[in-house]
Design a protein around this motif. Structure first.
Motif, PDB file in Angstrom:
ATOM      1  N   ARG A 107     -84.352 -15.384  28.174  1.00 16.06           N
ATOM      2  CA  ARG A 107     -85.464 -15.691  27.270  1.00 16.06           C
ATOM      3  C   ARG A 107     -86.660 -14.788  27.555  1.00 16.06           C
ATOM      4  O   ARG A 107     -87.137 -14.716  28.679  1.00 16.06           O
ATOM      5  CB  ARG A 107     -85.861 -17.150  27.410  1.00 16.06           C
ATOM      6  CG  ARG A 107     -84.802 -18.072  26.870  1.00 16.06           C
ATOM      7  CD  ARG A 107     -85.246 -19.498  26.920  1.00 16.06           C
ATOM      8  NE  ARG A 107     -84.195 -20.328  26.355  1.00 16.06           N
ATOM      9  CZ  ARG A 107     -84.263 -21.627  26.277  1.00 16.06           C
ATOM     10  NH1 ARG A 107     -85.341 -22.269  26.704  1.00 16.06           N
ATOM     11  NH2 ARG A 107     -83.275 -22.306  25.763  1.00 16.06           N
ATOM     12  N   VAL A 108     -87.105 -14.124  26.501  1.00 10.34           N
ATOM     13  CA  VAL A 108     -88.284 -13.260  26.583  1.00 10.34           C
ATOM     14  C   VAL A 108     -89.248 -13.665  25.469  1.00 10.34           C
ATOM     15  O   VAL A 108     -88.879 -14.369  24.531  1.00 10.34           O
ATOM     16  CB  VAL A 108     -87.922 -11.757  26.475  1.00 10.34           C
ATOM     17  CG1 VAL A 108     -87.007 -11.325  27.619  1.00 10.34           C
ATOM     18  CG2 VAL A 108     -87.274 -11.439  25.141  1.00 10.34           C
ATOM     19  N   GLY A 109     -90.473 -13.212  25.577  1.00 11.07           N
ATOM     20  CA  GLY A 109     -91.492 -13.581  24.604  1.00 11.07           C
ATOM     21  C   GLY A 109     -91.397 -12.823  23.302  1.00 11.07           C
ATOM     22  O   GLY A 109     -90.810 -11.741  23.220  1.00 11.07           O
ATOM     23  N   LEU A 110     -91.988 -13.435  22.292  1.00  5.58           N
ATOM     24  CA  LEU A 110     -92.168 -12.793  20.992  1.00  5.58           C
ATOM     25  C   LEU A 110     -93.660 -12.566  20.797  1.00  5.58           C
ATOM     26  O   LEU A 110     -94.449 -13.511  20.830  1.00  5.58           O
ATOM     27  CB  LEU A 110     -91.643 -13.674  19.855  1.00  5.58           C
ATOM     28  CG  LEU A 110     -90.144 -13.746  19.667  1.00  5.58           C
ATOM     29  CD1 LEU A 110     -89.793 -14.731  18.561  1.00  5.58           C
ATOM     30  CD2 LEU A 110     -89.565 -12.368  19.358  1.00  5.58           C
ATOM     31  N   HIS A 111     -94.025 -11.296  20.622  1.00  5.05           N
ATOM     32  CA  HIS A 111     -95.426 -10.952  20.380  1.00  5.05           C
ATOM     33  C   HIS A 111     -95.778 -11.142  18.909  1.00  5.05           C
ATOM     34  O   HIS A 111     -94.970 -10.845  18.018  1.00  5.05           O
ATOM     35  CB  HIS A 111     -95.690  -9.475  20.699  1.00  5.05           C
ATOM     36  CG  HIS A 111     -95.626  -9.102  22.130  1.00  5.05           C
ATOM     37  ND1 HIS A 111     -96.099  -9.890  23.145  1.00  5.05           N
ATOM     38  CD2 HIS A 111     -95.148  -7.970  22.711  1.00  5.05           C
ATOM     39  CE1 HIS A 111     -95.926  -9.261  24.304  1.00  5.05           C
ATOM     40  NE2 HIS A 111     -95.343  -8.101  24.059  1.00  5.05           N
ATOM     41  N   ILE A 112     -96.989 -11.563  18.672  1.00  4.92           N
ATOM     42  CA  ILE A 112     -97.615 -11.477  17.370  1.00  4.92           C
ATOM     43  C   ILE A 112     -98.579 -10.298  17.484  1.00  4.92           C
ATOM     44  O   ILE A 112     -99.400 -10.258  18.402  1.00  4.92           O
ATOM     45  CB  ILE A 112     -98.374 -12.764  17.016  1.00  4.92           C
ATOM     46  CG1 ILE A 112     -97.407 -13.955  17.016  1.00  4.92           C
ATOM     47  CG2 ILE A 112     -99.088 -12.618  15.663  1.00  4.92           C
ATOM     48  CD1 ILE A 112     -98.089 -15.291  17.082  1.00  4.92           C
ATOM     49  N   MET A 113     -98.406  -9.333  16.598  1.00  6.36           N
ATOM     50  CA  MET A 113     -99.227  -8.123  16.646  1.00  6.36           C
ATOM     51  C   MET A 113     -99.997  -7.998  15.335  1.00  6.36           C
ATOM     52  O   MET A 113     -99.477  -8.338  14.275  1.00  6.36           O
ATOM     53  CB  MET A 113     -98.361  -6.897  16.920  1.00  6.36           C
ATOM     54  CG  MET A 113     -97.624  -7.002  18.253  1.00  6.36           C
ATOM     55  SD  MET A 113     -96.694  -5.509  18.706  1.00  6.36           S
ATOM     56  CE  MET A 113     -98.034  -4.445  19.248  1.00  6.36           C
TER      57      MET A 113
END
Length: 162
Positions: free
Chosen positions: A152-158
């Motif tokens: 599990r890794v993060g999801l960025h909001i850009m």
């Protein structure tokens, strides 16, 4: 390389790119069981959205992008976009060219900015490209993406404001 509007006959070259990226399960949140038919409906944007292809001098599709309004109603002043590049064309500026094209489209359409909703944080090539293009990570949802090897890794909001 040139970028042009997607036409239906491009799908025969676009689908293998979409299929490979989705099946790799490293950069997109799409279901790996995606079919060509459902993939077409998911990838090809209806107007006023836009889908494009990056092609070489021989007409080979090297990559594709889709862009549209991020959210309706009170959020309709912000655009969004997604990009996919053929594996053998990565690292040659195709993604950068597609990103620039999407940004130019959004500015022409009068959007106030562009938001990417789910950039996998381990996708350093994309994160770096977007940051070079003027985007900032405005938030990260920890562990929101199940990477096949990293867990599990993060999801960025850009976001980039115009």
């Amino acid at each position: 390389m040139r970028i042009r509007e997607f036409v239906a006959r491009d799908w025969d070259q676009v689908w293998p790119i979409v299929e490979q990226v989705v099946r790799e399960r490293e950069t997109f949140t799409y279901d790996p069981a995606l079919t060509a038919e459902t993939g077409y409906d998911l990838w090809v944007e209806a107007a006023p959205g836009r889908t494009v292809v990056a092609v070489d001098d021989d007409g080979r599709v090297l990559g594709t992008a889709k862009m549209s309004t991020n959210r309706p109603g009170p959020g309709s002043h912000v655009a969004t976009a997604s990009f996919m590049v053929a594996a053998d064309a990565r690292g040659h500026g195709v993604g950068t060219a597609l990103c620039r094209d999407a940004l130019a489209w959004a500015r022409r359409k009068g959007y106030a900015g562009m938001q990417f909703n789910a950039v996998v944080e381990s996708n350093r090539a994309a994160v770096d490209l977007y940051q070079r293009a003027g985007f900032a990570v405005v938030g990260t949802v920890p562990g929101a993406f199940r990477h096949p090897t990293l867990g599990r890794v993060g999801l960025h909001i850009m976001y980039q404001e115009f």
